[in-house]
Design an enzyme around this catalytic site. Structure first.
Site, PDB file in Angstrom:
ATOM      1  N   THR A   1       0.818  -1.224   0.000  1.00 33.45           N
ATOM      2  CA  THR A   1       0.000   0.000   0.000  1.00 33.45           C
ATOM      3  C   THR A   1       0.849   1.269   0.000  1.00 33.45           C
ATOM      4  OG1 THR A   1      -0.047  -0.070   2.417  1.00 33.45           O
ATOM      5  CG2 THR A   1      -1.873  -1.146   1.253  1.00 33.45           C
TER       6      THR A   1
ATOM      7  N   ALA B   1       4.060   3.980  -1.306  1.00 33.80           N
ATOM      8  CA  ALA B   1       4.372   4.624  -2.598  1.00 33.80           C
ATOM      9  C   ALA B   1       5.154   3.663  -3.491  1.00 33.80           C
ATOM     10  CB  ALA B   1       5.171   5.909  -2.349  1.00 33.80           C
TER      11      ALA B   1
ATOM     12  N   ARG C   1      -1.294  -2.391  10.428  1.00 35.37           N
ATOM     13  CA  ARG C   1      -1.947  -1.065  10.274  1.00 35.37           C
ATOM     14  C   ARG C   1      -2.659  -0.966   8.919  1.00 35.37           C
ATOM     15  NH1 ARG C   1       0.562   4.200   9.022  1.00 35.37           N
ATOM     16  NH2 ARG C   1       2.441   2.993   8.584  1.00 35.37           N
TER      17      ARG C   1
ATOM     18  N   ARG D   1      21.594  -4.223   2.987  1.00 39.45           N
ATOM     19  CA  ARG D   1      22.451  -3.799   1.874  1.00 39.45           C
ATOM     20  C   ARG D   1      23.943  -4.014   2.142  1.00 39.45           C
ATOM     21  NH1 ARG D   1      19.400   1.939   1.014  1.00 39.45           N
ATOM     22  NH2 ARG D   1      17.544   1.196  -0.052  1.00 39.45           N
TER      23      ARG D   1
ATOM     24  N   CYS E   1      17.991   4.853  -3.633  1.00 39.60           N
ATOM     25  CA  CYS E   1      17.684   5.501  -4.930  1.00 39.60           C
ATOM     26  C   CYS E   1      18.825   6.383  -5.404  1.00 39.60           C
ATOM     27  CB  CYS E   1      16.391   6.293  -4.840  1.00 39.60           C
ATOM     28  SG  CYS E   1      16.100   7.068  -3.275  1.00 39.60           S
TER      29      CYS E   1
ATOM     30  N   SER F   1       9.295  12.667  -2.208  1.00 40.81           N
ATOM     31  CA  SER F   1       8.675  11.331  -2.255  1.00 40.81           C
ATOM     32  C   SER F   1       9.645  10.273  -1.742  1.00 40.81           C
ATOM     33  CB  SER F   1       8.247  10.978  -3.680  1.00 40.81           C
ATOM     34  OG  SER F   1       9.347  11.126  -4.570  1.00 40.81           O
TER      35      SER F   1
ATOM     36  N   HIS G   1      15.170  12.500  -8.183  1.00 44.88           N
ATOM     37  CA  HIS G   1      16.378  12.923  -7.473  1.00 44.88           C
ATOM     38  C   HIS G   1      17.399  13.444  -8.487  1.00 44.88           C
ATOM     39  CE1 HIS G   1      14.781  11.407  -3.843  1.00 44.88           C
ATOM     40  NE2 HIS G   1      15.554  10.351  -3.628  1.00 44.88           N
TER      41      HIS G   1
HETATM   42  C1  2RA Z   1      15.233   9.354   0.456  1.00 42.59           C
HETATM   43  N1  2RA Z   1      16.788   7.777  -0.539  1.00 42.59           N
HETATM   44  O1  2RA Z   1      15.259   9.949  -0.629  1.00 42.59           O
HETATM   45  C2  2RA Z   1      15.963   8.045   0.618  1.00 42.59           C
HETATM   46  C3  2RA Z   1      15.055   6.931   0.929  1.00 42.59           C
HETATM   47  N2  2RA Z   1      14.147   6.669  -0.099  1.00 42.59           N
HETATM   48  O2  2RA Z   1      14.623   9.791   1.439  1.00 42.59           O
END
Ligand code: 2RA
Length: 337
Positions: A10, A12, A38, A98, A127, A157, A242
């Site tokens: 559920t 993103a 939850r 990781r 990311c 996000s 990003h």
């Molecule tokens: C952020 N890379 O952008 C981290 C976790 N997704 O907050």
């Protein structure tokens, strides 16, 4: 066909995963959406059906071939081993596994062979790391990289749905005439019309967890344990995408033309670079796509063996969900599931 569970269905990234599994025709036999207590009981859509989200428990993984974890690191630490013991291959997007030496950390275009050594759990990188190594790999194949300096500008996000809502609320409050610092709960300061010089949490060495991830994960994926990677990770009022300003230093001079050629030949990278024609990639261009976009490729004015890059990628797609699905596709291709 493979039986697939998605833990965090559920959220993103979980939602992106479901839509990508469908859009990429991944051979899903049974799809089991799971979540914390939850969120259990809600429904998600998959291949035109509404599926009930069940609570993620150790018993829920029976009969699963593949389990995607798109949830909190806590849930992953608690349940990923149980999923692996149940016979599934786990692909986890959290930071939990990781840096575990027993767990491959994989970007399929960069280090697919590492998948062969998995012991049930595979980690998908942060990311920011994915966007960075997608550019570093073709460049390192061209000439040995000796140092990397990065500044990231990360979309809200990346923090989650609450941060998206906070940015929307702050922009709305400002347009309705609220001046002064806008109310904030997700971040330590107002994010709208601002730039925060941190992402996630500070550590004793005055760097953040996000910055320490970027350097450690990059070295692991590139197989360069001694590669100097130094960075600042920031948060900007962007919803998705990003951006990263990167200085790459090499053992020899690499011309921008050489770099553009090497990058454009690498799968999953798109060179968008003709600044005199105002051609460069922005976060809006990357949002909703799976490519890593690279532009502003230019020689460093202070070091002839240095090149500046501007890298953007969708932090929810290639930065998370797409990379995880591509790992699953590569496992199928390598007959590892
Ligand atoms: C952020 N890379 O952008 C981290 C976790 N997704 O907050």
């Amino acid at each position: 066909m493979k039986n697939v569970a998605v833990v965090g269905a559920t959220g993103a990234v979980g939602q992106e995963l479901l839509s990508l599994l469908e859009a990429r025709n991944f051979p899903v036999g049974r799809l089991l959406p799971l979540a914390s207590s939850r969120s259990a009981g809600s429904t998600v859509s998959f291949r035109g059906e509404r599926l009930m989200v069940q609570e993620a428990t150790p018993e829920a993984f029976a009969g699963m071939d593949l389990v995607f974890f798109a949830a909190t690191g806590l849930l992953s630490r608690e349940l990923a081993p149980a999923a692996a013991r149940a016979g599934a291959v786990v692909i986890d997007k959290s930071s939990t596994w990781r840096m575990d030496p027993e767990v491959p950390l994989v970007v399929p275009e960069v280090n697919p062979e590492d998948l062969r050594r998995h012991k049930g759990i595979i980690a998908s990188p942060n990311c920011t790391t994915i966007g960075l190594v997608m550019a570093l790999k073709p460049l390192h194949d061209l000439a040995r990289i000796t140092r990397v300096i990065v500044t990231t500008m990360q979309a809200v996000s990346g923090t989650g749905k609450e941060a998206i809502e906070e940015l929307e609320q702050q922009v709305r409050a400002w347009t309705e005439g609220h001046r002064g610092e806008l109310p904030h709960t997700v971040y330590k300061r107002q994010i709208a019309f601002n730039v925060l010089p941190y992402a996630e949490t500070f550590t004793e060495n005055l760097y953040t967890t996000e910055e320490m991830k970027l350097s450690a994960e990059t070295r692991k994926i590139m197989g360069l344990p001694d590669l100097p990677v130094t960075m600042t990770c920031t948060r900007v009022p962007v919803f998705v995408g990003h951006s990263e300003s990167v200085l790459v230093e090499f053992e020899r001079k690499v011309t921008p033309a050489e770099a553009r050629e090497a990058l454009s030949r690498f799968p999953g990278v798109r060179v968008v670079d003709d600044p005199l024609q105002f051609v460069f990639p922005t976060a809006i261009d990357a949002a909703g796509t799976d490519d890593t976009l690279v532009g502003r490729i230019r020689e460093d004015l202070t070091n002839e063996k240095g090149l500046w890059l501007w890298i953007v990628s969708d932090n929810l797609r290639k930065g998370a969900a797409t990379n995880a699905v591509q790992i699953a596709e590569k496992l199928l291709e390598m007959q590892l599931i």
